[in-house]
Design a protein around this motif. Structure first.
Motif, short mmCIF file in Angstrom:
data_model
loop_
_atom_site.label_atom_id
_atom_site.label_comp_id
_atom_site.label_asym_id
_atom_site.label_seq_id
_atom_site.Cartn_x
_atom_site.Cartn_y
_atom_site.Cartn_z
N PRO A 174 97.44 -38.87 -11.38
CA PRO A 174 96.26 -39.38 -12.09
C PRO A 174 95.21 -38.29 -12.25
O PRO A 174 95.07 -37.40 -11.42
N ILE A 175 94.49 -38.38 -13.33
CA ILE A 175 93.45 -37.41 -13.62
C ILE A 175 92.20 -37.78 -12.82
O ILE A 175 91.69 -38.89 -12.93
N LYS A 176 91.71 -36.89 -12.01
CA LYS A 176 90.50 -37.16 -11.23
C LYS A 176 89.27 -36.99 -12.10
O LYS A 176 89.14 -36.00 -12.81
N GLN A 177 88.40 -38.00 -12.04
CA GLN A 177 87.18 -37.94 -12.81
C GLN A 177 86.14 -37.10 -12.07
O GLN A 177 86.12 -37.06 -10.84
N PRO A 178 85.24 -36.45 -12.79
CA PRO A 178 84.19 -35.69 -12.12
C PRO A 178 83.22 -36.62 -11.39
O PRO A 178 83.06 -37.78 -11.76
N VAL A 179 82.59 -36.14 -10.35
CA VAL A 179 81.67 -36.92 -9.53
C VAL A 179 80.29 -36.30 -9.60
O VAL A 179 80.14 -35.08 -9.47
N ASN A 180 79.27 -37.15 -9.83
CA ASN A 180 77.89 -36.69 -9.83
C ASN A 180 77.19 -37.23 -8.59
O ASN A 180 77.34 -38.41 -8.26
N GLN A 181 76.44 -36.39 -7.92
CA GLN A 181 75.67 -36.78 -6.74
C GLN A 181 74.23 -36.32 -6.91
O GLN A 181 73.99 -35.16 -7.25
N TYR A 182 73.31 -37.25 -6.68
CA TYR A 182 71.89 -36.92 -6.78
C TYR A 182 71.17 -37.52 -5.58
O TYR A 182 71.44 -38.65 -5.18
N ASP A 183 70.24 -36.75 -5.03
CA ASP A 183 69.36 -37.23 -3.96
C ASP A 183 68.00 -37.56 -4.55
O ASP A 183 67.48 -36.80 -5.38
N TYR A 184 67.41 -38.68 -4.08
CA TYR A 184 66.09 -39.08 -4.57
C TYR A 184 65.20 -39.46 -3.39
O TYR A 184 65.66 -40.00 -2.38
N ILE A 185 63.91 -39.19 -3.57
CA ILE A 185 62.87 -39.66 -2.66
C ILE A 185 61.91 -40.49 -3.49
O ILE A 185 61.47 -40.07 -4.56
N ALA A 186 61.59 -41.70 -3.01
CA ALA A 186 60.71 -42.59 -3.76
C ALA A 186 59.89 -43.41 -2.79
O ALA A 186 60.30 -43.65 -1.64
N THR A 187 58.73 -43.81 -3.24
CA THR A 187 57.88 -44.69 -2.43
C THR A 187 57.43 -45.87 -3.29
O THR A 187 57.28 -45.74 -4.51
N SER A 188 57.26 -46.99 -2.66
CA SER A 188 56.85 -48.20 -3.38
C SER A 188 55.37 -48.12 -3.72
O SER A 188 54.63 -47.26 -3.22
N ASN A 189 54.93 -49.03 -4.58
CA ASN A 189 53.50 -49.18 -4.81
C ASN A 189 52.84 -49.66 -3.52
O ASN A 189 53.46 -50.36 -2.71
N MET A 190 51.59 -49.28 -3.32
CA MET A 190 50.84 -49.81 -2.17
C MET A 190 50.47 -51.25 -2.48
O MET A 190 49.83 -51.54 -3.49
N ILE A 191 50.90 -52.16 -1.62
CA ILE A 191 50.65 -53.58 -1.86
C ILE A 191 49.79 -54.14 -0.74
O ILE A 191 49.87 -53.71 0.41
N SER A 192 48.96 -55.10 -1.11
CA SER A 192 48.06 -55.77 -0.16
C SER A 192 48.35 -57.26 -0.19
O SER A 192 48.55 -57.84 -1.26
N PHE A 193 48.39 -57.90 0.98
CA PHE A 193 48.64 -59.33 1.03
C PHE A 193 47.88 -59.94 2.20
O PHE A 193 47.48 -59.24 3.13
N MET A 194 47.67 -61.27 2.13
CA MET A 194 46.89 -61.99 3.12
C MET A 194 47.79 -62.46 4.27
O MET A 194 49.02 -62.45 4.17
N ARG A 195 47.14 -62.89 5.36
CA ARG A 195 47.88 -63.34 6.54
C ARG A 195 48.69 -64.60 6.24
O ARG A 195 49.74 -64.84 6.85
N GLU A 196 48.21 -65.43 5.27
CA GLU A 196 48.95 -66.66 4.95
C GLU A 196 50.22 -66.38 4.15
O GLU A 196 51.08 -67.26 4.04
N GLY A 197 50.33 -65.21 3.53
CA GLY A 197 51.48 -64.92 2.69
C GLY A 197 52.36 -63.84 3.28
O GLY A 197 52.46 -63.68 4.49
N ALA A 198 53.00 -63.09 2.41
CA ALA A 198 53.89 -62.02 2.84
C ALA A 198 53.94 -60.97 1.74
O ALA A 198 53.60 -61.23 0.59
N GLY A 199 54.35 -59.77 2.12
CA GLY A 199 54.59 -58.70 1.15
C GLY A 199 56.05 -58.30 1.19
O GLY A 199 56.67 -58.31 2.26
N ALA A 200 56.59 -57.94 0.05
CA ALA A 200 58.01 -57.61 -0.02
C ALA A 200 58.22 -56.34 -0.83
O ALA A 200 57.57 -56.14 -1.86
N VAL A 201 59.12 -55.49 -0.34
CA VAL A 201 59.57 -54.30 -1.05
C VAL A 201 61.09 -54.40 -1.17
O VAL A 201 61.77 -54.69 -0.18
N ILE A 202 61.61 -54.19 -2.38
CA ILE A 202 63.04 -54.38 -2.64
C ILE A 202 63.61 -53.09 -3.21
O ILE A 202 63.09 -52.54 -4.18
#
Length: 330
Positions: A174-202
């Motif tokens: 079988p013919i081997k396909q080429p492989v691409n590899q990339y490294d990334y660094i990312a940060t979420s938006n700064m989010i603010s939430f109240m004690r009655e709720g929750a904050g989520a990052v996905i």
């Protein structure tokens, strides 16, 4: 016939007539008296009925008076309750006013933090990349480069070889396909939430990415006095109004501005309810926590990891963000 009585003449027929008249008058008078007695009896019955009605009316009035007294007592109690509610409302409005002042201060703080981040974005990216200190993965052959790989061809059959003799022919590789590899660094938006709720990052890998995401490092940032609990879920339903972060950079800056397939989403005041979380932790005030348990986890296309934060102490609000380092292999 006339008679002479004591020297006076008396006519008996006239006397009889007078007698009859008097008797008729007496009978009429007796009839009138009887009728009058009947009327009096009827009036007595009517008076008795009226007395009964008056007695019932008095009983009804007494009951109405009792009901009125009870109603007045209830009104008095309700007035006291309303006064207490008004006092509670005044105190609550005072607390709300304080909370609004606190929120305004937090908004100013967040705006200043965002402004500081925007002003120092490039420097922060360089600091993050230096802080990860992992092996750098360089991009290999791209898809549009030719593949210089020999393909095993079947051996030609010699002319003098009999037709019924089997030919030793290797199977095509079988013919081997080429492989691409990339490294990334990312940060979420700064989010603010109240004690009655929750904050989520996905961290999400879209279904059409045709890419595997390997998690290398995860760092949680707590920018407040709040103590946070963290729960990690997998394959949650992504909210439609989740915010996508554009704070990312390739680890190999020669590939910039190559965009990653992975998406960092965030949502404020969100409550996730899933069957279970497979990882939980706590984060102290003003700390950044380097999470090593998730290193090496793979997100295939159409999967995600959700990091859900709650406030566990009495602080009313918090500000968080999450930084990721991942590798994409296609």
């Amino acid at each position: 016939m006339d008679y002479n009585i004591n020297g006076s003449e008396v006519n008996l027929s006239e006397i009889e007539d007078d007698k009859n008249k008097w008797e008729d008058q007496i009978r009429k008078r007796e009839d009138q008296i009887g009728n009058r007695e009947d009327q009096i009896s009827k009036w007595d019955d009517h008076i008795n009925k009226r007395d009964d009605q008056i007695s019932k009316r008095d009983d009804h009035i007494n009951k109405r008076d009792e009901h009125t007294n009870k109603r007045e007592d209830q009104i008095s109690k309700w007035d006291e309750h309303i006064n207490k509610r008004e006092d509670h409302t005044d105190k609550r409005e005072h607390q709300i006013s304080k909370s609004e002042d606190h929120l305004n201060k937090w908004e100013d703080y967040i705006n200043n933090m965002n402004k500081t981040y925007e002003e120092n974005k490039e420097g922060l990216k360089m600091q993050w990349m230096e802080g990860f200190n992992t092996k750098e993965m360089e991009a290999k052959n791209s898809w549009n480069e030719p593949v210089n790989q020999p393909i095993n061809q079947p051996k030609k059959q010699p002319i003098n070889q009999p037709m019924n003799q089997p030919i030793n022919q290797p199977m095509n590789q079988p013919i081997k396909q080429p492989v691409n590899q990339y490294d990334y660094i990312a940060t979420s938006n700064m989010i603010s939430f109240m004690r009655e709720g929750a904050g989520a990052v996905i961290l999400s890998n879209p279904e059409n990415s045709n890419t595997k995401i390997f998690i290398e490092k995860t760092i949680y940032h707590n920018f407040s006095d709040a103590i946070l609990s963290l729960e990690v879920f997998h394959n949650v339903e992504t909210p439609e109004d989740a915010m996508s972060s554009d704070h990312y950079a390739p680890k190999d800056l020669s590939n910039y501005p190559q965009e990653p397939f992975g998406k960092v989403l965030s949502h404020e005041n969100l409550a996730y309810h899933k069957d279970y979380c497979f990882l939980s932790s706590t984060i102290n005030p003003y700390q950044s926590v380097d999470e090593s348990m998730l290193k090496g986890m793979v997100l295939t296309p159409g999967t995600n990891l959700a990091y859900v934060f709650h406030i566990v102490n009495q602080q009313p609000q918090t500000v968080i963000s999450v930084t990721f380092h991942w590798t994409e292999i296609t």
